[in-house]
Design an enzyme around this catalytic site. Structure first.
Site, PDB file in Angstrom:
ATOM      1  N   ASN A 119     -46.964 -46.855  32.518  1.00 28.20           N
ATOM      2  CA  ASN A 119     -48.210 -45.960  32.524  1.00 28.20           C
ATOM      3  C   ASN A 119     -49.220 -45.802  33.942  1.00 28.20           C
ATOM      4  O   ASN A 119     -50.231 -45.291  33.603  1.00 28.20           O
ATOM      5  CB  ASN A 119     -49.355 -45.353  30.620  1.00 28.20           C
ATOM      6  CG  ASN A 119     -47.585 -45.644  29.622  1.00 28.20           C
ATOM      7  OD1 ASN A 119     -47.350 -46.370  29.444  1.00 28.20           O
ATOM      8  ND2 ASN A 119     -46.986 -44.440  29.963  1.00 28.20           N
TER       9      ASN A 119
ATOM     10  N   ILE B 199     -53.165 -42.868  37.074  1.00 35.63           N
ATOM     11  CA  ILE B 199     -53.165 -43.496  35.436  1.00 35.63           C
ATOM     12  C   ILE B 199     -52.313 -42.315  34.678  1.00 35.63           C
ATOM     13  O   ILE B 199     -53.093 -41.201  35.191  1.00 35.63           O
ATOM     14  CB  ILE B 199     -54.468 -44.235  34.823  1.00 35.63           C
ATOM     15  CG1 ILE B 199     -54.910 -45.333  35.562  1.00 35.63           C
ATOM     16  CG2 ILE B 199     -54.154 -44.708  33.461  1.00 35.63           C
ATOM     17  CD1 ILE B 199     -56.464 -46.155  35.470  1.00 35.63           C
ATOM     18  N   CYS B 200     -51.449 -43.228  33.583  1.00 35.10           N
ATOM     19  CA  CYS B 200     -50.468 -41.553  32.866  1.00 35.10           C
ATOM     20  C   CYS B 200     -51.403 -42.541  31.392  1.00 35.10           C
ATOM     21  O   CYS B 200     -51.591 -43.035  31.061  1.00 35.10           O
ATOM     22  CB  CYS B 200     -48.972 -42.017  32.493  1.00 35.10           C
ATOM     23  SG  CYS B 200     -48.527 -40.733  31.262  1.00 35.10           S
ATOM     24  N   LEU B 201     -52.667 -40.987  31.037  1.00 32.72           N
ATOM     25  CA  LEU B 201     -53.237 -41.617  29.406  1.00 32.72           C
ATOM     26  C   LEU B 201     -53.565 -40.044  29.299  1.00 32.72           C
ATOM     27  O   LEU B 201     -54.589 -39.846  30.271  1.00 32.72           O
ATOM     28  CB  LEU B 201     -54.495 -42.800  30.286  1.00 32.72           C
ATOM     29  CG  LEU B 201     -54.937 -43.152  28.433  1.00 32.72           C
ATOM     30  CD1 LEU B 201     -54.539 -43.736  27.156  1.00 32.72           C
ATOM     31  CD2 LEU B 201     -56.343 -44.373  28.845  1.00 32.72           C
TER      32      LEU B 201
END
Length: 180
Positions: A102, A109-111
């Site tokens: 992620n 950032i994958c959030l």
């Protein structure tokens, strides 16, 4: 630590009129409260570092995961809060190169809570706070791993193909790129 609080209080004081001052933004007023709240409620293994105590909108978060694949690593994130906060989310980048499904090797950032618009409905909302961002980043190293919708597809496929080899590569990145 928070000297901006003093500025806010002094601007409300009485006495002789002060020379015209620069107006304190809504963002900075929100951050005085939120930074204090965030610092008193940091997850285990997290520390906030401010280069300038008067500049609350730009700081670093250091995450040292106590367990899991990334334990023993020290990961730095830069967090910049835009003037449009709390309508717009903070801009966050991972400054430490790591092998993670992620987080890209370039620091993206994958959030979902960092997205202005999120398909899953879990994106940024004005009700979110800095502490939510910090807890979300910390959780990426423990329970919020997402191998089904990864940013780093190669890392996610590596994990699903060979968990032990994935663990070794994570360790290699920690040994090579993180400070202890």
């Amino acid at each position: 630590m928070i000297t901006l609080t003093k500025k806010l209080k002094s601007s409300k004081g009485g006495g002789l009129p002060d020379p015209p001052k620069k107006r304190i933004s809504i963002r900075d007023q929100l951050l005085v409260k939120e930074v204090s709240e965030m610092e008193s409620n940091l997850p285990e293994g997290c520390a906030a570092k401010f280069d300038d105590p008067d500049t609350l909108h730009s700081f670093h978060l250091i995450v040292t995961p106590p367990e899991g694949y990334w334990s023993g690593g020290v990961f730095a994130f830069s967090i910049n809060v835009p003037e449009e906060y709390n309508i717009a989310p903070p801009l966050v980048r991972c400054e430490t190169k790591l092998w993670h499904p992620n987080i890209s090797e370039e620091g993206e950032i994958c959030l979902s809570l960092l997205r202005q618009n999120s398909i899953d409905g879990l994106g940024w909302a004005p009700t979110r706070r800095l502490k939510d961002v910090v807890w979300g980043l910390s959780s990426l190293f423990m329970d919020l791993l997402n191998f089904d919708d990864p940013l780093n597809i190669e890392a996610a496929e590596h994990y699903q193909r060979d968990k032990e080899s994935f663990r070794r590569k994570v360790r290699e990145y920690i040994d090579k790129y993180t400070k202890r």
